[in-house]
Motif scaffolding. Sequence first.
Motif, PDB file in Angstrom:
ATOM      1  N   VAL A  58      93.834   4.780  44.610  1.00 30.02           N
ATOM      2  CA  VAL A  58      93.172   4.651  45.903  1.00 30.02           C
ATOM      3  C   VAL A  58      92.468   3.299  45.967  1.00 30.02           C
ATOM      4  N   LEU A  59      92.881   2.468  46.914  1.00 29.45           N
ATOM      5  CA  LEU A  59      92.273   1.147  47.086  1.00 29.45           C
ATOM      6  C   LEU A  59      91.040   1.238  47.970  1.00 29.45           C
ATOM      7  N   ALA A  60      91.123   2.127  48.955  1.00 28.20           N
ATOM      8  CA  ALA A  60      89.983   2.326  49.855  1.00 28.20           C
ATOM      9  C   ALA A  60      90.111   3.715  50.454  1.00 28.20           C
ATOM     10  N   ALA A  61      88.981   4.342  50.662  1.00 28.48           N
ATOM     11  CA  ALA A  61      89.010   5.689  51.245  1.00 28.48           C
ATOM     12  C   ALA A  61      87.689   5.980  51.930  1.00 28.48           C
ATOM     13  N   ALA A  62      87.778   6.816  52.945  1.00 29.73           N
ATOM     14  CA  ALA A  62      86.568   7.244  53.642  1.00 29.73           C
ATOM     15  C   ALA A  62      86.116   8.541  53.002  1.00 29.73           C
ATOM     16  N   GLY A  63      85.340   8.440  51.939  1.00 28.89           N
ATOM     17  CA  GLY A  63      84.847   9.649  51.282  1.00 28.89           C
ATOM     18  C   GLY A  63      85.308   9.736  49.836  1.00 28.89           C
ATOM     19  N   ASP A  64      85.619  10.943  49.433  1.00 25.41           N
ATOM     20  CA  ASP A  64      85.958  11.240  48.039  1.00 25.41           C
ATOM     21  C   ASP A  64      87.312  10.616  47.673  1.00 25.41           C
ATOM     22  N   ARG A  65      87.280   9.533  46.936  1.00 26.86           N
ATOM     23  CA  ARG A  65      88.517   8.794  46.619  1.00 26.86           C
ATOM     24  C   ARG A  65      89.479   9.638  45.791  1.00 26.86           C
ATOM     25  N   GLU A  66      88.926  10.391  44.851  1.00 26.97           N
ATOM     26  CA  GLU A  66      89.790  11.195  43.977  1.00 26.97           C
ATOM     27  C   GLU A  66      90.555  12.251  44.781  1.00 26.97           C
ATOM     28  N   ARG A  67      89.825  12.910  45.672  1.00 25.12           N
ATOM     29  CA  ARG A  67      90.464  13.946  46.509  1.00 25.12           C
ATOM     30  C   ARG A  67      91.509  13.321  47.413  1.00 25.12           C
ATOM     31  N   TRP A  68      91.196  12.181  47.992  1.00 21.77           N
ATOM     32  CA  TRP A  68      92.177  11.512  48.862  1.00 21.77           C
ATOM     33  C   TRP A  68      93.439  11.206  48.077  1.00 21.77           C
ATOM     34  N   GLY A  69      93.259  10.682  46.859  1.00 25.45           N
ATOM     35  CA  GLY A  69      94.413  10.329  46.026  1.00 25.45           C
ATOM     36  C   GLY A  69      95.264  11.530  45.691  1.00 25.45           C
ATOM     37  N   GLU A  70      94.620  12.601  45.271  1.00 24.49           N
ATOM     38  CA  GLU A  70      95.350  13.818  44.885  1.00 24.49           C
ATOM     39  C   GLU A  70      96.071  14.430  46.075  1.00 24.49           C
ATOM     40  N   ASP A  71      95.361  14.550  47.182  1.00 27.76           N
ATOM     41  CA  ASP A  71      95.939  15.234  48.341  1.00 27.76           C
ATOM     42  C   ASP A  71      97.032  14.404  49.007  1.00 27.76           C
ATOM     43  N   ALA A  72      96.862  13.081  49.003  1.00 25.52           N
ATOM     44  CA  ALA A  72      97.916  12.223  49.558  1.00 25.52           C
ATOM     45  C   ALA A  72      99.161  12.304  48.686  1.00 25.52           C
ATOM     46  N   ALA A  73      98.964  12.310  47.376  1.00 23.45           N
ATOM     47  CA  ALA A  73     100.106  12.412  46.457  1.00 23.45           C
ATOM     48  C   ALA A  73     100.845  13.722  46.673  1.00 23.45           C
ATOM     49  N   ALA A  74     100.082  14.793  46.849  1.00 21.12           N
ATOM     50  CA  ALA A  74     100.705  16.103  47.049  1.00 21.12           C
ATOM     51  C   ALA A  74     101.515  16.118  48.345  1.00 21.12           C
ATOM     52  N   LEU A  75     100.949  15.551  49.382  1.00 19.77           N
ATOM     53  CA  LEU A  75     101.652  15.527  50.681  1.00 19.77           C
ATOM     54  C   LEU A  75     102.952  14.726  50.577  1.00 19.77           C
ATOM     55  N   LEU A  76     102.875  13.560  49.951  1.00 18.35           N
ATOM     56  CA  LEU A  76     104.069  12.711  49.860  1.00 18.35           C
ATOM     57  C   LEU A  76     105.126  13.336  48.955  1.00 18.35           C
ATOM     58  N   GLU A  77     104.667  14.037  47.942  1.00 19.06           N
ATOM     59  CA  GLU A  77     105.630  14.698  47.038  1.00 19.06           C
ATOM     60  C   GLU A  77     106.428  15.750  47.809  1.00 19.06           C
ATOM     61  N   ILE A  78     105.749  16.511  48.633  1.00 19.86           N
ATOM     62  CA  ILE A  78     106.435  17.544  49.423  1.00 19.86           C
ATOM     63  C   ILE A  78     107.353  16.895  50.459  1.00 19.86           C
ATOM     64  N   ALA A  79     106.845  15.838  51.104  1.00 18.37           N
ATOM     65  CA  ALA A  79     107.646  15.145  52.126  1.00 18.37           C
ATOM     66  C   ALA A  79     108.925  14.564  51.526  1.00 18.37           C
ATOM     67  N   ASP A  80     108.808  13.996  50.338  1.00 18.38           N
ATOM     68  CA  ASP A  80     109.985  13.406  49.682  1.00 18.38           C
ATOM     69  C   ASP A  80     110.976  14.497  49.282  1.00 18.38           C
ATOM     70  N   ARG A  81     110.435  15.592  48.817  1.00 17.75           N
ATOM     71  CA  ARG A  81     111.289  16.709  48.389  1.00 17.75           C
ATOM     72  C   ARG A  81     112.022  17.302  49.603  1.00 17.75           C
ATOM     73  N   ALA A  82     111.357  17.299  50.738  1.00 21.16           N
ATOM     74  CA  ALA A  82     111.938  17.923  51.943  1.00 21.16           C
ATOM     75  C   ALA A  82     113.195  17.209  52.400  1.00 21.16           C
ATOM     76  N   GLY A  83     113.198  15.879  52.261  1.00 21.02           N
ATOM     77  CA  GLY A  83     114.340  15.131  52.785  1.00 21.02           C
ATOM     78  C   GLY A  83     115.294  14.640  51.729  1.00 21.02           C
ATOM     79  N   GLY A  84     114.961  14.826  50.472  1.00 20.29           N
ATOM     80  CA  GLY A  84     115.815  14.349  49.398  1.00 20.29           C
ATOM     81  C   GLY A  84     115.724  12.845  49.200  1.00 20.29           C
ATOM     82  N   GLU A  85     114.850  12.190  49.916  1.00 21.48           N
ATOM     83  CA  GLU A  85     114.625  10.750  49.756  1.00 21.48           C
ATOM     84  C   GLU A  85     113.181  10.465  50.168  1.00 21.48           C
TER      85      GLU A  85
END
Lengths: 74, 157
Positions: B57-84
């Motif tokens: 996390v380079l910058a975040a509005a609030g809890d940087r660790e939570r932003w990093g974890e939750d963004a990673a989780a979202l992108l992981e699911i998004a990538d899995r959904a489309g196969g790319e």
Amino acid sequence: MPPKPHRVLLDRVSGYADEAAAYMRRRRVSRRPFARLYYPNGRSSDHADDSALGAELFVAAGRLIEVAGKRPKG
Amino acid sequence: MIQEARARDTVGIFTHMADAAVTEVAPGDAAEAALAFLAEMSPDLRGAAILNSRGAVLAAAGDRERWGEDAAALLEIADRAGGEPAEQVHIATEQGEVFALRHGGLVAVAVTERFALASLMFFDMRATLRDLTTAGRRTENGTMRPEIGPSTPDQED
């Protein structure tokens, strides 16, 4: 020959009704939750909230909304 | 332990971005400034974060660790959904809307009020990341030392 007065009134009323219907349709569509993914090649995909992946996306989004919190006043 | 395992699994999510090789450098100060500018441009914005391709996390509005974890989780699911790797993510819920965008080796994640205009939001996010990557390139050649250095998948192993 000018249109009959009642035709003008009917056209205007049906015009307003069409506008209202379109507004309600847009509002209904935009209120429904959706998850939309876009890929570099221009492809996009929608995922309903009752699908497995859709549900996962909504859970992940919910966590981000939670961490973002409410918008500060002012 | 869980954190370590999660970090290990999610590193790949950011490194296989299509344009990860464009730039990896973004100074933290520039990211903070970019985030502030994004918030200024987007009245519907509740919070946002900017991450690099390693998931840091380079910058975040609030809890940087939570932003990093939750963004990673979202992108992981998004990538899995489309196969790319997904380039843009837009999720609208009853509680708010979530946007994620990958550009120039960086990731921007934003949460807005409901009914935010998606096209404008993505435009603003893309402009922010573009400015940031430009600043990163300038930093590479200039006197400022970037806080986040270049990364490759090999460095993570």
